[in-house]
Design a protein around this motif. Sequence first.
Motif, PDB file in Angstrom:
ATOM      1  N   UNK A 113      43.978  44.362  34.538  1.00 53.86           N
ATOM      2  CA  UNK A 113      42.545  44.077  34.703  1.00 53.86           C
ATOM      3  C   UNK A 113      42.223  42.703  34.133  1.00 53.86           C
ATOM      4  N   UNK A 114      42.965  42.346  33.097  1.00 52.66           N
ATOM      5  CA  UNK A 114      42.810  41.001  32.550  1.00 52.66           C
ATOM      6  C   UNK A 114      43.242  39.966  33.576  1.00 52.66           C
ATOM      7  N   UNK A 120      40.631  39.567  36.076  1.00 51.06           N
ATOM      8  CA  UNK A 120      39.516  38.792  35.515  1.00 51.06           C
ATOM      9  C   UNK A 120      39.835  37.313  35.519  1.00 51.06           C
ATOM     10  N   UNK A 148      36.337  36.106  35.623  1.00 54.66           N
ATOM     11  CA  UNK A 148      35.444  37.075  34.997  1.00 54.66           C
ATOM     12  C   UNK A 148      34.183  37.385  35.774  1.00 54.66           C
ATOM     13  N   UNK A 149      34.065  36.845  36.985  1.00 61.88           N
ATOM     14  CA  UNK A 149      32.856  37.072  37.785  1.00 61.88           C
ATOM     15  C   UNK A 149      33.132  38.065  38.909  1.00 61.88           C
ATOM     16  N   UNK A 150      32.049  38.567  39.499  1.00 64.14           N
ATOM     17  CA  UNK A 150      32.195  39.300  40.752  1.00 64.14           C
ATOM     18  C   UNK A 150      32.188  38.263  41.867  1.00 64.14           C
ATOM     19  N   UNK A 189      31.805  37.088  45.538  1.00 59.12           N
ATOM     20  CA  UNK A 189      31.238  37.526  46.813  1.00 59.12           C
ATOM     21  C   UNK A 189      31.860  36.740  47.947  1.00 59.12           C
ATOM     22  N   UNK A 193      39.034  48.355  49.255  1.00 60.26           N
ATOM     23  CA  UNK A 193      37.949  48.584  48.300  1.00 60.26           C
ATOM     24  C   UNK A 193      37.070  47.341  48.182  1.00 60.26           C
ATOM     25  N   UNK A 208      35.032  46.654  51.475  1.00 53.01           N
ATOM     26  CA  UNK A 208      33.943  47.573  51.808  1.00 53.01           C
ATOM     27  C   UNK A 208      32.587  47.051  51.335  1.00 53.01           C
ATOM     28  N   UNK A 209      32.583  46.261  50.233  1.00 52.10           N
ATOM     29  CA  UNK A 209      31.324  45.680  49.785  1.00 52.10           C
ATOM     30  C   UNK A 209      31.397  44.155  49.781  1.00 52.10           C
ATOM     31  N   UNK A 210      32.440  43.606  50.429  1.00 50.88           N
ATOM     32  CA  UNK A 210      32.609  42.152  50.524  1.00 50.88           C
ATOM     33  C   UNK A 210      32.525  41.458  49.178  1.00 50.88           C
ATOM     34  N   UNK A 215      35.375  43.042  42.209  1.00 51.89           N
ATOM     35  CA  UNK A 215      34.918  43.291  40.845  1.00 51.89           C
ATOM     36  C   UNK A 215      36.147  43.684  40.024  1.00 51.89           C
ATOM     37  N   UNK A 270      36.686  44.379  37.077  1.00 51.31           N
ATOM     38  CA  UNK A 270      36.560  45.416  36.062  1.00 51.31           C
ATOM     39  C   UNK A 270      36.527  46.814  36.634  1.00 51.31           C
ATOM     40  N   UNK A 271      35.894  46.955  37.794  1.00 50.96           N
ATOM     41  CA  UNK A 271      35.618  48.308  38.274  1.00 50.96           C
ATOM     42  C   UNK A 271      36.389  48.729  39.506  1.00 50.96           C
ATOM     43  N   UNK A 272      36.883  47.774  40.294  1.00 51.36           N
ATOM     44  CA  UNK A 272      37.599  48.174  41.502  1.00 51.36           C
ATOM     45  C   UNK A 272      38.845  48.970  41.132  1.00 51.36           C
ATOM     46  N   UNK A 292      27.434  39.413  33.006  1.00 52.53           N
ATOM     47  CA  UNK A 292      28.077  38.114  32.847  1.00 52.53           C
ATOM     48  C   UNK A 292      27.067  37.093  32.335  1.00 52.53           C
ATOM     49  N   UNK A 301      35.257  46.529  27.926  1.00 54.21           N
ATOM     50  CA  UNK A 301      35.665  47.049  29.238  1.00 54.21           C
ATOM     51  C   UNK A 301      35.153  48.461  29.487  1.00 54.21           C
ATOM     52  N   UNK A 321      27.881  50.097  40.106  1.00 54.76           N
ATOM     53  CA  UNK A 321      28.769  49.229  40.886  1.00 54.76           C
ATOM     54  C   UNK A 321      28.450  49.308  42.372  1.00 54.76           C
ATOM     55  N   UNK A 322      28.825  48.243  43.101  1.00 52.07           N
ATOM     56  CA  UNK A 322      28.540  48.205  44.537  1.00 52.07           C
ATOM     57  C   UNK A 322      29.320  49.247  45.315  1.00 52.07           C
ATOM     58  N   UNK A 323      30.632  49.364  44.994  1.00 57.70           N
ATOM     59  CA  UNK A 323      31.478  50.275  45.758  1.00 57.70           C
ATOM     60  C   UNK A 323      30.929  51.699  45.661  1.00 57.70           C
ATOM     61  N   UNK A 356      27.568  52.194  47.423  1.00 55.01           N
ATOM     62  CA  UNK A 356      27.700  52.340  48.875  1.00 55.01           C
ATOM     63  C   UNK A 356      28.173  53.755  49.228  1.00 55.01           C
ATOM     64  N   UNK A 416      24.668  47.958  52.413  1.00 53.98           N
ATOM     65  CA  UNK A 416      25.792  47.994  53.350  1.00 53.98           C
ATOM     66  C   UNK A 416      25.868  49.349  54.045  1.00 53.98           C
TER      67      UNK A 416
END
Lengths: 335, 332
Positions: free
Chosen positions: A141-142, A145, A150-152, A154, A237, A240-242, A245, A247-249, B58, B81, B213-215, B218, B247
Amino acid sequence: MNVVRHRLFWPVAMLVALLLSNLFFTPDFFSIEVRDGHLFGSLIDILRQGAPLMLVALGMTLVIATSGIDLSVGAVVAISGAMACQQIAGLDDQGAVGGVLVAVALALALSAGLGAWNGFLVSVVGIQPIIATLILMVAGRGVAQVITDGQIVNVNSPPYKTIAAGFLFGIPVPVIIAAGVVALVAVVIRRSAFGMLLESVGGNAGASRLAGIRSRRLIIIAYVVCAVCAGVAGLMVSSTVSSADGNNNGLLIELDAILAVVIGGTSLLGGRFSIAGTVIGALLIKTLDTTVYTIGIPPEVALLFKAVVVVILCLVQSPAFRAKFARRQPAEVTA
Amino acid sequence: MLRKMSAVVLGGVLVAATLAACGGEGSRNSGGGAAAGKDDGKIVMGFSQVGAESGWRTANTKSVQDSAREAGIELKFSDAQQKQENQIKAIRTFISQKVDIIAFSPVVESGWDTVLKEAKDAGIPVILTDRAVDSPDKTLYKTFIGSDFVVEGTKAGEWVKKEFASAAGPVNMVELQGNTGAAPAIDRKEGFASVLGSDPKFKMLASQPGDFTRVKGKEVMEAFLRANKDIDLLYAHNDDMGLGAIEAIEAAGKKPGVDIKIVTVDAVKDGMQALADGKINFIVECSPLLGPQLMELAKKVVAGETVPERVLTEETTFTQEQAKAALPDRKY
């Protein structure tokens, strides 16, 4: 009776029961309509949303068959999506198919490399799989990042979006990808000696090596395939939201995948494995999620509900439990 | 030979590690000593962040880091985290490092009493940022700076009430909650319900967590759309879940912002863009830029001045027109 004895009878029965319980709350749960030439419906949703988990669980099945385990798949999901999105975000024309293909290829190559690293640690260095893959699970995950700063990230790329939201012949693309990969792996495994060798290595690595099987190479291949499957899931993954992330994906997808494999009747001790079982296991887990949403089980109880379903399933799948239960019943009748 | 060499290499690594550890220890001690003696007045702050789960977070991180630099406060930053155990570990590390002040955004509301007690016993003041804890002992922390999530939920609810004031039939609503148990999820739900809950015209059809979260947003919205044919309004506890839901709504062949009205909380750049594009109808701001206020408070607390128990960050709301005007200057 033979049907009941089949290894996959209980998982399938539970899946059907869950689907039917949805029908009770949403009468048109099973209806599949064609809209703009695309298939739409809850069942299609389950298949589409379940595609990433199915892929990850498929790879996990092979690794578990070698009596290993791969905890790093969730991190690989995040890294792969991050890599692809970061690449595409840097393109001058995000809609260019060529650029997107390069990004996808890079992400998958990186995933394969991570898998090879896992395989190397397990088979060459000899670290226990749970520890070897834990390294990447924590550090991965690091890495994701670092890739995304460290950003999402898009992206606005129609070709990339196709991976998760597109349709081919009316069928969602992720379903086609997942089905294709499952079919490919199943054919390679069952039509060549690979599957048998895998089972043999998982059953007894030492004996296999003495019998002349190059277990090292096989184990590395299993981890590479697993990571590539996770990489493809990562593309889905994030597509699906273009956005990616880090941290969370794919968070905790490794546990869902292991659960899917176990529900499918594959032994965690290695050796025997069932790809069909894994596919059903993955669908079962996804159906469970959907059921929680459609029935409207309050979030505080949702985890308990899932746990109860899984526990019941594990109990009825256990021969020892069934034997006890079957023996007690006649006794109660006489009393 | 090989074995001998690796032994040498290993030895080297060990020595290096020890030296590094000594160096770290040394600087820490001097830092602590200086702070205790208040010679140079350099304050050391340990800050434990929830994670980097969204653009909002962020921006929050950046605000804290930037304003610490400007205020001349040495910041020890730790990213949890999304895990409480990481956060507790980070706070314990801060305590053992003898920082002057600890600030953190709790991942969840409960379970903080023990570690906060440890901080109190060590004489290190604690400031909560952005999220509250449910501890009954208010002496465990000095102050809580952040938004009032209940007020945010109320603002969202009031907008909905006004927007659908002329609507005759029942208004069917769905809600995407944050992580189960997180303060913003609980409070935004409560604030929203306090405005609309008693009104029989407004019907909450479904409410499930989308984990911010987005995922997940959705995925949950897709299930909502299948189970409920007629949805008039979506209330999402943050922009990202709303963006994911958009979406899902588009994939189902409906127009977000028109067929289904959407109200969210946060006002991050991506959300504001969607608001300006007409896909979201209303956003309640939850400003992450609390860094300067936090540093101000930290200085006061370390200097022994009394600070108010609750400090609110300045916030507003955005309609689609306001979003178009505000978008060019949006930093996060």
